[in-house]
Scaffold this active site. Structure first.
Site, PDB file in Angstrom:
ATOM      1  CD  GLU A   1     -58.778  28.509  29.311  1.00  0.00           C
ATOM      2  OE1 GLU A   1     -59.580  28.026  30.145  1.00  0.00           O
ATOM      3  OE2 GLU A   1     -59.159  29.104  28.288  1.00  0.00           O
TER       4      GLU A   1
ATOM      5  CG  HIS B   1     -59.708  39.905  24.846  1.00  0.00           C
ATOM      6  ND1 HIS B   1     -60.822  39.820  25.627  1.00  0.00           N
ATOM      7  CD2 HIS B   1     -59.830  38.922  23.923  1.00  0.00           C
ATOM      8  CE1 HIS B   1     -61.605  38.838  25.179  1.00  0.00           C
ATOM      9  NE2 HIS B   1     -61.026  38.276  24.149  1.00  0.00           N
TER      10      HIS B   1
HETATM   11  C1  LIG Z   1     -61.554  31.103  29.993  1.00  0.00           C
HETATM   12  C2  LIG Z   1     -61.615  31.519  28.548  1.00  0.00           C
HETATM   13  N1  LIG Z   1     -60.852  30.897  27.648  1.00  0.00           N
HETATM   14  C3  LIG Z   1     -60.850  31.280  26.350  1.00  0.00           C
HETATM   15  C4  LIG Z   1     -61.648  32.317  25.934  1.00  0.00           C
HETATM   16  C5  LIG Z   1     -61.595  32.769  24.466  1.00  0.00           C
HETATM   17  N2  LIG Z   1     -62.869  32.477  23.791  1.00  0.00           N
HETATM   18  C6  LIG Z   1     -63.839  33.399  23.681  1.00  0.00           C
HETATM   19  S1  LIG Z   1     -65.226  32.769  23.046  1.00  0.00           S
HETATM   20  C7  LIG Z   1     -64.539  31.249  22.826  1.00  0.00           C
HETATM   21  C8  LIG Z   1     -65.366  30.119  22.305  1.00  0.00           C
HETATM   22  C9  LIG Z   1     -66.606  29.946  23.117  1.00  0.00           C
HETATM   23  O1  LIG Z   1     -67.401  28.930  22.607  1.00  0.00           O
HETATM   24  P1  LIG Z   1     -68.818  28.628  23.220  1.00  0.00           P
HETATM   25  O2  LIG Z   1     -68.710  28.495  24.692  1.00  0.00           O
HETATM   26  O3  LIG Z   1     -69.380  27.478  22.483  1.00  0.00           O
HETATM   27  O4  LIG Z   1     -69.690  29.933  22.989  1.00  0.00           O
HETATM   28  P2  LIG Z   1     -70.057  30.568  21.569  1.00  0.00           P
HETATM   29  O5  LIG Z   1     -68.945  31.477  21.201  1.00  0.00           O
HETATM   30  O6  LIG Z   1     -70.274  29.479  20.611  1.00  0.00           O
HETATM   31  O7  LIG Z   1     -71.309  31.358  21.836  1.00  0.00           O
HETATM   32  C10 LIG Z   1     -63.214  31.255  23.266  1.00  0.00           C
HETATM   33  C11 LIG Z   1     -62.309  30.108  23.222  1.00  0.00           C
HETATM   34  C12 LIG Z   1     -62.428  32.954  26.910  1.00  0.00           C
HETATM   35  N3  LIG Z   1     -63.235  33.984  26.603  1.00  0.00           N
HETATM   36  N4  LIG Z   1     -62.400  32.549  28.192  1.00  0.00           N
END
Ligand SMILES: Cc1ncc(C[n+]2csc(CCOP(=O)(O)OP(=O)(O)O)c2C)c(N)n1
Ligand SMILES: Cc1ncc(C[n+]2csc(CCOP(=O)(O)OP(=O)(O)O)c2C)c(N)n1
Ligand SMILES: [Mg+2]
Ligand SMILES: [Mg+2]
Lengths: 371, 330, 330, 371
Positions: free
Chosen positions: C65, C134
């Protein structure tokens, strides 16, 4: 570590960088004398600023003593159309960009938070929150890509960004995120760290146990380490990297090894944390002396030139002195001018309150009473 | 204060003493931050502690505020009581995510199974002629977040004891240290724990005509204003809020019910500052006792200005007295 | 609303339309964020825009972010007008340093030589049965910082036009989008710019007995409460604040001077919430007109609770009516 | 990429890791059957959770389908005294730590923000703000160093931390800062990324153009890339890394290549951004099938065992179903219980207001009116 000039002024050939410097006409004797003069000038301005601080004319001064080659080299490596994104100790870079030293001092005197027009001078304001400028640099570079001024092959068009930060700042998460964005979008940005061995009292080893240059490799961003007290090595390496970025080849990271000869700022006491021996060791690697020895070996400098530089530097210091002593404090009402670009009722109300409040004293002066 | 052990110390040194005593009392207490080791911090608050306790307990960290606060969370989970130094108020924001989403919420997230006893020390406030980002008063940006506590000592004795109590507290505590007053001396009695807890406000000057509420770096100004007003025949009661989260409303409300008037002074911009919340709550609880609206004197809705304009931005004697006049005009 | 071009759209789609129209009107407008490309954002607000405008103008960024907001600053310096999406309210804090020290201050820092026209879109508020982080309402954490503007549309028409005006604004604007109402439809007339600017509050229901102020996701509740109160013979005036920074005080003050009473409803915790500042200012300006203290109904001083407790945390009809009763008891 | 089991179950020797597995007794046929059972169990629980979400029993579910080997392997590689720091999709890791599946579901159902005692189970709560848990892991590891439980040579004493995060989360600045602290203090922490190819709709390439494993090299932190669908490779690599960390050799980074077979969560629609062909390609690399083929080749598994596992898995799913259907919503008054560890007057006042407010309805129920 890339070195073209040894501390004693000996010139080591470096086929790749020599070619770059030659092509660009950056290493002609005249240019070399120019860098020498630049370094002498900013050192004098820097010392004068420290003395202005002692006289109470500045709130603070962050000396760049010892980093002249790292800054003059980087500043001159950039083309006019490039955008430079400094931290707060980039006086040599600013000088190379044509920013008068007194503009820098506005910030340290406390009359403004930034002293020049970033767009006109293609140089970002000095930035104090460490690392925060790095994503700006990458974003600007992403803008260049969208403007179609990257990889056109026209040297007057192709543009890149030079993002500067210190060895300490390299630990900030925002710098890492900047690497991520730059790598992902192959943005035309060169990251440039002056590793001056210290972040205030903390040695670079606390930020990285391996050469800092290695940091960007984690993102597949190529990197080089240069002798930051060697103006030619800096010029060559930064110009090469900027050219690659301009050509659309993506980001590069450069670590310039140099030394902060003075304390962190005029508020700091370096004797509390670093040994005098270290300071002496680095004094022997002085970037100005080194270039002079080189010019002498080339037979391209004479006493007259050296003296003229010293005189000009003295004049500059005097000019700075007078300029600063003559600077008037701004009317505080101007603090209300630029919080927003568009009209804002709360700021307007605050300004009105302030003016009313001030007016009371003007009335009092007439009636002789407290409101 | 009459104890034989009390001595006169600058506020900065009172905090040093509190840190040293806390480290002796509990070997789980450790200090972390930028330049807090051999240098002793840019304000010398940790001066001598690295030499005394070594690098494991006085930790010069990498230059990364989220990392500092985030690793402190981990250390606290392992049973340590980290005291983190943020070098200046304006540099706390890189750690804002850790403070707001982690430090503040870990205890709640785990239904109380985990505590995060840590202290975040922040030199705060302006008036030191500094460059940008060195003069801010961010209390309102933390007071809104449940899970955090905030203390703002104004005297050396409070600096000592509030630091001790913050370190002992099982909740995370932000200590806002009155930067500009670090070298102002006051009596400190480290041997007798004061009766007043860190979480209570203190009526530091009784008065009848109006209540003046301030904290931290603004306290000397509040007291000076009360003296000046007294010379004009206006008797101000002065309260030092001391704890900003939670604010000690009973003490403030009791005073305002008596005086019928409240002026709040703080350095932070008035708009959205902590004074607004206090004004709203006090008005709710004292509505029929108030003879004037609660007024506030503080910063304008601007970024903190360059040093040579800050005198016009910061509340000063005249602006406070002007506020008092407006309050009494009602 | 009687225009022949107006159509009924869900709020989310009204924002999509505003983004599309802004991108057609000005090719410097571009969108950045996590998952806003082919997916169209987790709320589908950018649905179809990647296909229409391509990857250079609808940018799926790395997951960082501060990087998103920080590069947007750089793009804006280069003449672009980035519209950044933060995926959820609780994930804006990693960008807090950029927003607070850079986005907000760049124009001031450069004495107005540089503008940073950018929009930060944040779906905000609770009531969607989500997991931690959220459902937050962080408006007070931004409203205190000079240099920022904040808009909170409550209807599809406002969502469209306030988005357009935010993008046109030379100052950075945070758009708080009423997440829970994204799929609520309303008439949108994209061809006729409304007379009411984005920075003005709107009296959406005239009334005599008390003023009810709310914004964004709380607006339907405010209106519903007014209807319910009307059934009990209580005539509430309802104001939609619309702009949270700056708040349109003239409109609110004019109303409160007439009704003599003000209830503020918001989802954020009451303690330190924006309602406190509004209460303090309105009280200052309406002191002699107020028949009761300004009251607030909002979240408790707690981290936003797990989904199956949120109904007890969020203001609802009964809590608002309870507030109205307390207001009228005075 | 380290691989000990090919997708068809063929065993490739790997002298180094084989020795580690053998020493630790982690690859005996009995253990292998145990991992098989574990994976079958959590897959069943995972599918049941998805169906519970469809039934409205959960607000959301983040499936770990396809990541079973990466999680069961990592979970079992840790010793009991180690501290594990998961994200929010670590159901296999939780299972290996002895956390009952319904404890996980508390969070997704929305009755608590975390379902277990982190200290007792030596497992951090699920963390939702991406990357934020990484510095906690490093800090915990710094605590271990201070407790003297690193590098003593006693396997029952030496302790380390496993920090988990996704490929997407790897871009967060807080992860980079965690690398910095871990490297600087040589903290006993292993960073472990399940690169499941996607961060919601964004492919890993947007986070890194080079193998993600390379990231930590920028700090001089050694790294390896393993086949995350190969439980033996994961076990061997993670155990080796944790042992090195325990021994005081500092941090290691492991990238496990795996695949998120389901959508990001039950709220997501993966068909909007990824091709079915990719899903099929990865289905052929299924971690459970692979281990079964290997056990079959070894002659160490029979139909009876497979059936028993399936039955147990079915029972677990049923148990989960009943447990969740039987879960009562908590009394909301408990939301006031843990905002602070020590008494807090504002929270107490809010609680009192809430109780008064609730009491009105109880009165109303008696009198039949709205308050
Ligand atoms: C700081 C932050 N930004 C955005 C999100 C929203 N978000 C939740 S999961 C996700 C994707 C995460 O991807 P990854 O780290 O590859 O983990 P995966 O879901 O593939 O296990 C996002 C953007 C969040 N939880 N925290
Ligand atoms: C985010 C942030 N944290 C802390 C500081 C305080 N600070 C100012 S300069 C400095 C050291 C910077 O070291 P380095 O990046 O190496 O630059 P140098 O001073 O050596 O030029 C620190 C800690 C700051 N300005 N910003
Ligand atoms: Mg440095
Ligand atoms: Mg992923």
């Amino acid at each position: 570590m890339i070195q073209l000039l040894a501390p004693d002024g000996t010139r080591t050939p470096h086929p790749e960088l020599d070619a770059v410097l030659e092509d660009a006409g950056l290493a002609t004797p005249e240019r070399l004398r120019g860098y020498y003069r630049d370094m002498v000038m900013i050192r004098a301005a820097d010392l004068e600023a420290t003395s202005l601080q002692r006289q109470g004319q500045l709130g603070l001064w962050a000396s760049a003593l010892g980093q002249e080659a790292a800054q003059i080299g980087a500043g001159h490596a950039a083309r006019e159309q490039d955008y430079l994104v400094p931290t707060y100790r980039e006086h040599g870079v600013a000088w190379a960009r044509g920013i008068e030293p007194w503009r820098l001092l506005e910030l340290f005197r406390g009359i403004s938070h930034g002293g020049w027009d970033p767009n006109a001078l293609r140089t970002h304001p000095y930035m104090i929150v460490l690392g925060s400028q790095a994503p700006h640099a990458v974003g600007y570079a992403m803008g260049l890509q969208r403007d179609g001024v990257v990889g056109t092959g026209d040297p007057g068009t192709d543009t890149s960004v030079l993002a500067l930060f210190g060895d300490g700042a390299s630990s900030e998460g925002e710098v890492a995120e900047s690497f991520t964005f730059a790598a992902s979008f192959q943005a035309p940005v060169v990251f440039y760290t002056q590793n001056n061995q210290w972040a205030i009292s903390v040695p670079t080893q606390v930020q990285s146990r391996v050469p800092l240059a290695q940091r960007s490799r984690g993102w597949g961003i190529p990197s080089v380490r240069v002798d930051g007290n060697d103006v030619l090595a800096v010029l060559g390496a930064v110009r090469t990297a900027l050219d690659a970025a301009r050509a659309g080849e993506g980001p590069v990271f450069i670590e310039a090894l140099t030394y902060r000869m003075a304390a962190h700022t005029t508020s700091d006491d370096a004797s509390r944390y670093r040994p005098a021996a270290e300071e002496e060791e680095w004094a022997a690697k002085d970037p100005i002396l080194r270039l002079r020895l080189h010019l002498e070996a080339l037979g391209e400098i004479d006493e007259g030139f050296v003296t003229r530089c010293d005189e000009e530097a003295h004049d500059l210091a005097m000019q700075l002195h007078h300029h600063i002593h003559g600077m008037e404090d701004p009317d505080p009402v101007h603090m209300f001018d630029h919080a927003y670009a568009e009209p804002h009722p709360i700021v307007e109300a605050d300004r009105a309150d302030y003016l009313d409040y001030i007016a009371q004293f003007e009335d009092d002066e007439q009636t002789g009473e407290r409101a | 204060m009459s104890s034989t052990t009390s001595s006169s110390l600058p506020i900065a040194k009172a905090i040093t003493a509190a840190l040293r005593d806390a480290m002796h009392a509990d070997d789980k207490v450790l200090l972390m931050g930028e330049d807090i080791g051999p240098l002793g911090g840019v304000f010398r608050v940790t001066d001598g502690l690295h030499a005394e306790f070594g690098s494991q307990r006085v930790v010069d960290t990498p230059l990364a505020e989220a990392g500092i606060v985030g690793t402190a969370v981990g250390l606290s989970l392992r049973g340590y009581r980290p005291v983190v130094e943020i070098q200046f108020d304006g540099f706390v924001y890189p750690a804002y995510n850790q403070i707001t989403t982690q430090v503040a919420k870990m205890h709640n997230r785990t239904s109380g199974l985990v505590t995060v006893p840590m202290v975040i020390r922040i030199p705060h406030g302006g008036g030191i002629g500094a460059v940008e980002h060195h003069s801010e008063s961010p209390e309102a940006l933390f007071a809104h977040t449940a899970g955090l506590r905030i203390l703002a000592p104004a005297t050396a004795q409070d600096a000592y004891w509030m630091t001790r109590q913050a370190i002992e507290c099982e909740d995370p505590v932000i200590m806002l240290e009155p930067k500009r007053r670090y070298w102002v001396k006051g009596d400190v009695d480290p041997d007798h724990r004061p009766e007043l807890s860190a979480w209570q406000a203190a009526v530091v000057r009784p008065g009848l005509d109006a209540t003046l509420l301030a904290w931290g770096p603004s306290m000397p100004l509040a007291l000076e204003s009360a003296e000046a007003a007294a010379a004009d025949g206006i008797d101000l009661e002065v309260i030092d809020a001391r704890s900003l989260a939670p604010v000690d409303y009973p003490t403030i409300v009791e005073s305002v019910r008596r005086t019928g008037r409240l002026l709040i002074v703080h350095e932070a911009p008035v708009l959205g500052g902590l004074g607004g919340e206090i004004a709203a709550r006090v008005t709710e609880q004292c509505f029929y006792h108030l003879e004037a609206p609660v007024l506030r004197v503080g910063g304008y809705h601007l970024p903190y200005p360059p040093a040579r304009m800050e005198h016009a931005y910061l509340p000063d004697l005249d602006r406070v007295l002007d506020g008092v006049d407006r309050l009494l005009e009602h």
